[in-house]
Design a protein around this motif. Structure first.
Motif, mmCIF file in Angstrom:
data_model
loop_
_atom_site.group_PDB
_atom_site.id
_atom_site.type_symbol
_atom_site.label_atom_id
_atom_site.label_comp_id
_atom_site.label_asym_id
_atom_site.label_seq_id
_atom_site.Cartn_x
_atom_site.Cartn_y
_atom_site.Cartn_z
ATOM 1 N N ILE A 1 44.544 49.351 49.853
ATOM 2 C CA ILE A 1 43.258 49.406 50.289
ATOM 3 C C ILE A 1 42.318 48.514 49.523
ATOM 4 C CG2 ILE A 1 42.593 51.325 48.942
ATOM 5 C CD1 ILE A 1 41.905 51.430 52.585
ATOM 6 N N ILE A 2 42.739 48.302 48.298
ATOM 7 C CA ILE A 2 41.952 47.489 47.371
ATOM 8 C C ILE A 2 42.390 46.100 47.407
ATOM 9 C CG2 ILE A 2 41.713 46.792 44.750
ATOM 10 C CD1 ILE A 2 42.266 50.018 44.499
ATOM 11 N N PRO A 3 41.519 45.047 47.819
ATOM 12 C CA PRO A 3 41.777 43.691 47.789
ATOM 13 C C PRO A 3 42.343 43.133 46.462
ATOM 14 C CG PRO A 3 39.871 44.145 49.146
ATOM 15 C CD PRO A 3 40.063 45.393 48.322
ATOM 16 N N LYS A 4 43.318 42.471 46.248
ATOM 17 C CA LYS A 4 43.868 42.017 44.871
ATOM 18 C C LYS A 4 42.892 41.015 44.245
ATOM 19 C CE LYS A 4 48.075 43.603 44.742
ATOM 20 N NZ LYS A 4 48.105 44.380 46.104
ATOM 21 N N GLU A 5 42.048 40.339 44.933
ATOM 22 C CA GLU A 5 40.993 39.521 44.310
ATOM 23 C C GLU A 5 40.244 40.318 43.491
ATOM 24 O OE1 GLU A 5 40.031 39.570 48.575
ATOM 25 O OE2 GLU A 5 41.760 39.285 47.213
ATOM 26 N N ARG A 6 39.798 41.513 43.806
ATOM 27 C CA ARG A 6 38.689 42.359 43.095
ATOM 28 C C ARG A 6 39.333 42.755 41.914
ATOM 29 N NH1 ARG A 6 35.439 45.518 47.783
ATOM 30 N NH2 ARG A 6 35.394 43.754 49.297
ATOM 31 N N LEU A 7 40.819 42.706 41.516
ATOM 32 C CA LEU A 7 41.114 42.924 40.073
ATOM 33 C C LEU A 7 41.111 41.988 39.198
ATOM 34 C CD1 LEU A 7 44.293 44.756 41.196
ATOM 35 C CD2 LEU A 7 42.310 45.851 40.641
ATOM 36 N N TYR A 8 40.681 40.504 39.747
ATOM 37 C CA TYR A 8 40.890 39.394 38.666
ATOM 38 C C TYR A 8 39.998 39.799 37.608
ATOM 39 C CZ TYR A 8 42.674 36.674 42.969
ATOM 40 O OH TYR A 8 43.572 36.393 43.788
ATOM 41 N N PRO A 9 38.747 40.111 37.862
ATOM 42 C CA PRO A 9 37.786 40.378 36.361
ATOM 43 C C PRO A 9 38.337 41.154 35.340
ATOM 44 C CG PRO A 9 36.347 40.729 38.214
ATOM 45 C CD PRO A 9 37.867 40.421 38.945
ATOM 46 N N VAL A 10 38.919 42.370 35.798
ATOM 47 C CA VAL A 10 39.463 43.321 34.654
ATOM 48 C C VAL A 10 40.948 42.620 34.052
ATOM 49 C CG1 VAL A 10 41.058 44.650 36.273
ATOM 50 C CG2 VAL A 10 39.914 45.407 34.017
ATOM 51 N N MET A 11 41.609 41.694 34.968
ATOM 52 C CA MET A 11 42.948 41.211 34.431
ATOM 53 C C MET A 11 42.455 39.962 33.794
ATOM 54 S SD MET A 11 45.280 41.146 37.557
ATOM 55 C CE MET A 11 46.381 40.618 37.178
ATOM 56 N N ARG A 12 41.446 39.206 33.711
ATOM 57 C CA ARG A 12 41.131 38.149 33.056
ATOM 58 C C ARG A 12 40.647 38.848 31.619
ATOM 59 N NH1 ARG A 12 38.518 35.682 37.620
ATOM 60 N NH2 ARG A 12 39.688 33.920 38.229
ATOM 61 N N GLU A 13 39.987 39.928 31.563
ATOM 62 C CA GLU A 13 39.434 40.353 30.309
ATOM 63 C C GLU A 13 40.892 41.125 29.339
ATOM 64 O OE1 GLU A 13 36.582 43.573 30.346
ATOM 65 O OE2 GLU A 13 35.443 42.589 32.261
ATOM 66 N N TRP B 1 43.852 51.016 27.370
ATOM 67 C CA TRP B 1 43.070 50.001 27.785
ATOM 68 C C TRP B 1 42.671 49.849 28.894
ATOM 69 C CZ3 TRP B 1 41.747 45.683 30.760
ATOM 70 C CH2 TRP B 1 40.608 44.842 29.969
ATOM 71 N N PHE B 2 42.998 49.850 29.837
ATOM 72 C CA PHE B 2 42.954 49.740 31.375
ATOM 73 C C PHE B 2 41.998 51.064 31.637
ATOM 74 C CE2 PHE B 2 45.704 46.352 32.051
ATOM 75 C CZ PHE B 2 44.949 45.619 32.877
#
Length: 302
Positions: A104-116, A286-287
Protein backbone atom coordinates in the motif's frame (compact mmCIF):
# COMPACT_ATOMS: atom_id res chain seq x y z
CA UNK A 1 45.69 -29.77 8.12
CA UNK A 2 48.01 -26.76 8.20
CA UNK A 3 46.62 -23.69 6.43
CA UNK A 4 49.30 -22.31 4.15
CA UNK A 5 47.30 -19.27 3.11
CA UNK A 6 46.76 -16.46 5.60
CA UNK A 7 45.03 -13.11 5.34
CA UNK A 8 48.34 -11.46 6.10
CA UNK A 9 50.01 -13.14 3.11
CA UNK A 10 47.12 -12.19 0.85
CA UNK A 11 47.47 -8.58 2.02
CA UNK A 12 51.15 -8.69 1.05
CA UNK A 13 50.32 -9.99 -2.46
CA UNK A 14 47.64 -7.33 -2.85
CA UNK A 15 50.04 -4.54 -1.88
CA UNK A 16 52.75 -5.76 -4.26
CA UNK A 17 50.31 -5.94 -7.16
CA UNK A 18 48.91 -2.47 -6.50
CA UNK A 19 52.23 -0.77 -5.83
CA UNK A 20 54.23 -2.58 -8.51
CA UNK A 21 57.22 -3.57 -6.43
CA UNK A 22 58.23 -5.37 -3.26
CA UNK A 23 59.86 -2.23 -1.88
CA UNK A 24 56.78 -0.04 -2.41
CA UNK A 25 54.58 -2.72 -0.85
CA UNK A 26 56.89 -2.93 2.15
CA UNK A 27 56.64 0.83 2.58
CA UNK A 28 52.84 0.73 2.53
CA UNK A 29 52.73 -2.16 4.97
CA UNK A 30 55.33 -0.53 7.26
CA UNK A 31 57.68 -3.51 6.96
CA UNK A 32 61.23 -3.98 5.82
CA UNK A 33 61.54 -5.23 2.20
CA UNK A 34 63.16 -8.47 3.30
CA UNK A 35 60.06 -9.38 5.34
CA UNK A 36 57.84 -8.92 2.29
CA UNK A 37 60.19 -10.96 0.11
CA UNK A 38 60.32 -13.74 2.70
CA UNK A 39 56.51 -13.88 3.00
CA UNK A 40 56.13 -14.35 -0.76
CA UNK A 41 58.93 -16.90 -1.03
CA UNK A 42 57.54 -18.91 1.89
CA UNK A 43 54.09 -19.02 0.28
CA UNK A 44 55.56 -20.06 -3.08
CA UNK A 45 57.45 -22.89 -1.36
CA UNK A 46 54.37 -24.02 0.55
CA UNK A 47 52.18 -24.04 -2.56
CA UNK A 48 54.94 -25.23 -4.92
CA UNK A 49 54.08 -22.51 -7.46
CA UNK A 50 55.65 -19.28 -8.74
CA UNK A 51 53.46 -16.31 -7.93
CA UNK A 52 55.58 -13.53 -9.48
CA UNK A 53 57.61 -13.21 -12.67
CA UNK A 54 60.83 -11.61 -11.45
CA UNK A 55 62.56 -11.35 -14.84
CA UNK A 56 61.79 -7.63 -15.24
CA UNK A 57 62.10 -4.51 -13.11
CA UNK A 58 58.45 -4.65 -12.06
CA UNK A 59 56.88 -7.44 -10.03
CA UNK A 60 54.35 -9.12 -12.33
CA UNK A 61 51.98 -11.83 -11.20
CA UNK A 62 52.03 -15.17 -12.97
CA UNK A 63 48.76 -16.75 -14.06
CA UNK A 64 48.68 -18.71 -10.82
CA UNK A 65 49.41 -15.55 -8.86
CA UNK A 66 46.62 -13.62 -10.57
CA UNK A 67 44.12 -16.38 -9.81
CA UNK A 68 45.22 -16.54 -6.18
CA UNK A 69 44.97 -12.79 -5.76
CA UNK A 70 41.64 -12.53 -7.58
CA UNK A 71 40.01 -14.98 -5.19
CA UNK A 72 42.09 -13.79 -2.26
CA UNK A 73 40.78 -10.25 -2.56
CA UNK A 74 37.28 -11.58 -1.97
CA UNK A 75 38.53 -13.10 1.28
CA UNK A 76 40.24 -9.85 2.28
CA UNK A 77 37.10 -7.84 1.66
CA UNK A 78 34.98 -10.38 3.53
CA UNK A 79 37.36 -10.36 6.50
CA UNK A 80 37.40 -6.56 6.61
CA UNK A 81 33.63 -6.49 6.44
CA UNK A 82 33.32 -9.12 9.17
CA UNK A 83 35.70 -7.21 11.43
CA UNK A 84 33.70 -4.02 10.96
CA UNK A 85 30.41 -5.80 11.62
CA UNK A 86 31.68 -7.39 14.82
CA UNK A 87 32.66 -3.93 16.04
CA UNK A 88 29.24 -2.56 15.07
CA UNK A 89 27.43 -5.34 16.90
CA UNK A 90 29.48 -4.50 19.98
CA UNK A 91 28.28 -0.89 19.72
CA UNK A 92 24.61 -1.92 19.55
CA UNK A 93 23.94 -1.64 15.80
CA UNK A 94 22.23 -4.54 14.07
CA UNK A 95 24.09 -6.40 11.35
CA UNK A 96 20.85 -6.36 9.33
CA UNK A 97 17.50 -4.63 9.75
CA UNK A 98 14.61 -6.27 7.94
CA UNK A 99 11.77 -3.94 7.05
CA UNK A 100 8.51 -5.34 5.70
CA UNK A 101 6.63 -2.76 3.64
CA UNK A 102 3.00 -3.33 2.79
CA UNK A 103 2.49 -2.71 -0.90
CA UNK A 104 0.00 0.00 0.00
CA UNK A 105 3.11 2.20 0.38
CA UNK A 106 4.86 3.06 -2.91
CA UNK A 107 8.53 2.22 -2.41
CA UNK A 108 9.75 5.53 -3.82
CA UNK A 109 8.20 7.29 -0.85
CA UNK A 110 10.78 5.62 1.36
CA UNK A 111 13.72 7.15 -0.52
CA UNK A 112 14.12 10.26 1.69
CA UNK A 113 14.33 8.39 4.99
CA UNK A 114 16.59 5.71 3.50
CA UNK A 115 18.99 8.36 2.22
CA UNK A 116 19.11 9.88 5.69
CA UNK A 117 19.77 6.47 7.22
CA UNK A 118 22.67 5.72 4.88
CA UNK A 119 24.20 9.09 5.70
CA UNK A 120 24.50 7.85 9.28
CA UNK A 121 27.01 5.29 7.96
CA UNK A 122 26.33 2.89 10.83
CA UNK A 123 26.91 -0.12 8.60
CA UNK A 124 23.62 -1.90 9.25
CA UNK A 125 22.39 -3.62 6.12
CA UNK A 126 18.77 -2.99 5.16
CA UNK A 127 16.58 -5.74 3.74
CA UNK A 128 13.26 -4.55 2.33
CA UNK A 129 10.42 -7.05 2.01
CA UNK A 130 7.22 -6.40 0.08
CA UNK A 131 4.12 -7.83 1.74
CA UNK A 132 0.45 -7.83 0.78
CA UNK A 133 -2.48 -7.44 3.22
CA UNK A 134 -1.81 -9.63 6.27
CA UNK A 135 1.68 -10.52 5.05
CA UNK A 136 3.17 -7.59 6.95
CA UNK A 137 1.79 -8.89 10.26
CA UNK A 138 2.86 -12.41 9.32
CA UNK A 139 6.42 -11.21 8.63
CA UNK A 140 6.61 -9.64 12.08
CA UNK A 141 4.99 -12.55 13.92
CA UNK A 142 7.22 -15.17 12.31
CA UNK A 143 10.48 -13.20 12.61
CA UNK A 144 10.95 -12.46 8.90
CA UNK A 145 10.89 -8.74 9.67
CA UNK A 146 12.03 -6.51 12.52
CA UNK A 147 9.87 -3.55 11.52
CA UNK A 148 6.73 -3.33 9.41
CA UNK A 149 5.30 -0.31 7.67
CA UNK A 150 1.68 -0.13 6.58
CA UNK A 151 0.37 -3.21 8.39
CA UNK A 152 -3.42 -3.18 7.88
CA UNK A 153 -6.01 -3.32 10.63
CA UNK A 154 -5.54 -5.24 13.84
CA UNK A 155 -2.46 -7.35 14.46
CA UNK A 156 -2.41 -11.05 15.35
CA UNK A 157 -3.26 -12.30 18.83
CA UNK A 158 -0.47 -13.10 21.24
CA UNK A 159 1.19 -9.71 21.57
CA UNK A 160 4.95 -9.27 21.78
CA UNK A 161 4.91 -6.30 19.47
CA UNK A 162 4.36 -2.56 19.70
CA UNK A 163 2.30 -0.50 17.26
CA UNK A 164 1.96 3.09 16.19
CA UNK A 165 -0.70 4.51 13.84
CA UNK A 166 0.61 5.29 10.38
CA UNK A 167 -2.48 6.69 8.70
CA UNK A 168 -5.68 5.78 6.94
CA UNK A 169 -6.14 4.45 3.42
CA UNK A 170 -9.07 5.69 1.36
CA UNK A 171 -10.44 3.08 -1.04
CA UNK A 172 -12.37 3.83 -4.21
CA UNK A 173 -14.23 1.46 -6.51
CA UNK A 174 -12.67 1.71 -9.96
CA UNK A 175 -13.19 0.32 -13.43
CA UNK A 176 -11.56 0.76 -16.83
CA UNK A 177 -13.42 3.06 -19.25
CA UNK A 178 -13.96 0.04 -21.52
CA UNK A 179 -15.61 -2.04 -18.78
CA UNK A 180 -19.42 -2.49 -18.84
CA UNK A 181 -19.73 -0.94 -15.36
CA UNK A 182 -18.16 2.29 -16.66
CA UNK A 183 -21.58 3.31 -17.97
CA UNK A 184 -23.61 1.93 -15.06
CA UNK A 185 -25.87 4.36 -13.17
CA UNK A 186 -24.57 5.30 -9.73
CA UNK A 187 -24.50 4.29 -6.98
CA UNK A 188 -23.91 0.76 -8.23
CA UNK A 189 -25.58 -1.94 -6.07
CA UNK A 190 -23.60 -5.04 -4.99
CA UNK A 191 -25.81 -7.42 -7.00
CA UNK A 192 -24.73 -5.64 -10.19
CA UNK A 193 -21.03 -5.71 -9.22
CA UNK A 194 -21.37 -9.43 -8.48
CA UNK A 195 -21.93 -10.11 -12.19
CA UNK A 196 -18.37 -9.06 -13.04
CA UNK A 197 -14.94 -10.41 -12.22
CA UNK A 198 -13.02 -8.83 -9.36
CA UNK A 199 -9.25 -8.36 -9.33
CA UNK A 200 -7.61 -9.25 -6.00
CA UNK A 201 -4.05 -8.99 -4.73
CA UNK A 202 -2.94 -12.21 -3.03
CA UNK A 203 -2.27 -12.03 0.70
CA UNK A 204 1.42 -12.85 1.24
CA UNK A 205 0.93 -14.43 4.69
CA UNK A 206 2.74 -17.73 5.12
CA UNK A 207 1.46 -18.77 8.53
CA UNK A 208 -1.32 -16.42 9.59
CA UNK A 209 -4.76 -16.88 7.96
CA UNK A 210 -4.86 -14.88 4.69
CA UNK A 211 -7.03 -11.79 4.54
CA UNK A 212 -9.33 -10.68 1.75
CA UNK A 213 -10.96 -7.32 1.22
CA UNK A 214 -13.76 -5.92 -0.92
CA UNK A 215 -14.84 -9.25 -2.45
CA UNK A 216 -18.46 -10.35 -2.77
CA UNK A 217 -19.49 -13.91 -1.99
CA UNK A 218 -19.77 -15.94 -5.19
CA UNK A 219 -17.95 -13.36 -7.33
CA UNK A 220 -15.47 -14.50 -9.97
CA UNK A 221 -11.95 -13.48 -8.90
CA UNK A 222 -8.67 -13.03 -10.75
CA UNK A 223 -5.89 -13.12 -8.13
CA UNK A 224 -2.62 -11.31 -8.91
CA UNK A 225 0.63 -10.85 -7.03
CA UNK A 226 0.24 -7.37 -5.56
CA UNK A 227 -1.49 -4.01 -5.79
CA UNK A 228 0.61 -2.80 -8.71
CA UNK A 229 -0.52 -5.81 -10.75
CA UNK A 230 -4.09 -5.26 -9.58
CA UNK A 231 -3.98 -1.68 -10.85
CA UNK A 232 -2.65 -2.72 -14.24
CA UNK A 233 -5.18 -5.55 -14.70
CA UNK A 234 -8.04 -3.24 -13.79
CA UNK A 235 -6.74 -0.64 -16.25
CA UNK A 236 -6.75 -3.37 -18.90
CA UNK A 237 -10.40 -4.13 -18.16
CA UNK A 238 -9.99 -7.65 -16.80
CA UNK A 239 -12.08 -6.88 -13.75
CA UNK A 240 -13.15 -4.38 -11.13
CA UNK A 241 -12.40 -3.62 -7.52
CA UNK A 242 -11.35 -1.19 -4.85
CA UNK A 243 -8.01 0.60 -5.14
CA UNK A 244 -6.18 2.96 -2.76
CA UNK A 245 -6.79 6.53 -3.94
CA UNK A 246 -3.19 7.65 -3.27
CA UNK A 247 -1.75 5.02 -5.62
CA UNK A 248 -3.87 5.66 -8.70
CA UNK A 249 -4.03 9.42 -9.13
CA UNK A 250 -2.09 9.25 -12.40
CA UNK A 251 -4.37 6.54 -13.80
CA UNK A 252 -7.50 8.48 -12.83
CA UNK A 253 -6.17 11.78 -14.19
CA UNK A 254 -5.22 10.13 -17.49
CA UNK A 255 -8.57 8.39 -17.82
CA UNK A 256 -7.19 4.85 -17.59
CA UNK A 257 -9.41 4.29 -14.56
CA UNK A 258 -12.82 5.68 -13.63
CA UNK A 259 -14.01 6.14 -10.05
CA UNK A 260 -17.53 4.82 -9.60
CA UNK A 261 -19.82 5.44 -6.65
CA UNK A 262 -21.22 2.27 -5.11
CA UNK A 263 -24.12 1.62 -2.80
CA UNK A 264 -21.94 -0.13 -0.20
CA UNK A 265 -18.51 1.56 -0.26
CA UNK A 266 -15.46 0.06 1.41
CA UNK A 267 -14.59 1.92 4.64
CA UNK A 268 -11.26 3.62 5.19
CA UNK A 269 -8.59 1.32 6.57
CA UNK A 270 -6.20 2.10 9.41
CA UNK A 271 -2.54 1.23 8.80
CA UNK A 272 0.17 0.80 11.40
CA UNK A 273 3.89 0.77 12.05
CA UNK A 274 4.79 -2.25 14.19
CA UNK A 275 7.90 -3.79 15.70
CA UNK A 276 8.79 -6.49 18.19
CA UNK A 277 8.82 -4.98 21.67
CA UNK A 278 11.90 -6.92 22.75
CA UNK A 279 14.06 -5.52 19.94
CA UNK A 280 16.24 -2.59 20.94
CA UNK A 281 18.91 -2.21 18.27
CA UNK A 282 20.16 1.26 17.43
CA UNK A 283 19.15 1.12 13.77
CA UNK A 284 15.60 0.11 14.67
CA UNK A 285 15.46 2.94 17.22
CA UNK A 286 16.74 5.36 14.56
CA UNK A 287 13.89 4.43 12.21
CA UNK A 288 11.29 4.58 14.96
CA UNK A 289 12.51 8.02 15.95
CA UNK A 290 12.49 9.21 12.33
CA UNK A 291 9.03 7.77 11.82
CA UNK A 292 7.68 10.19 14.43
CA UNK A 293 7.93 12.97 11.83
CA UNK A 294 4.26 13.63 11.11
CA UNK A 295 4.92 15.40 7.81
CA UNK A 296 6.97 12.53 6.41
CA UNK A 297 4.56 9.89 7.75
CA UNK A 298 1.56 11.54 6.12
CA UNK A 299 3.41 11.51 2.81
CA UNK A 300 3.56 7.72 2.75
CA UNK A 301 -0.18 7.32 2.24
CA UNK A 302 -1.05 10.75 0.86
Amino acid sequence: MTMRLTLDTLAVLDAIDRKGSFAAAADELHRVPSAVTYAVQKLEEDLSVSLFDRSGHRAILTDAGRELLREGRHLLHAATDLEARVKRVATGYEVELRIAVDDIIPKERLYPVMREFYQEDCGTRLRLLTEVYGGAWDALATGRADLVLGAPGEGPAGGGYSVRPLGTVRWQFMVAPTHPLAAAPEPIPPEQILKYRSIAAADSSRNLPPRTSGLLSGQDVLTVADLRDKIEFQCAGFGVGYLPAHMVRAEVNSGRLLVKQVLEPKPEQQSFIAWRTADNGKSLRWFLNRLKDKTWIEGLLD
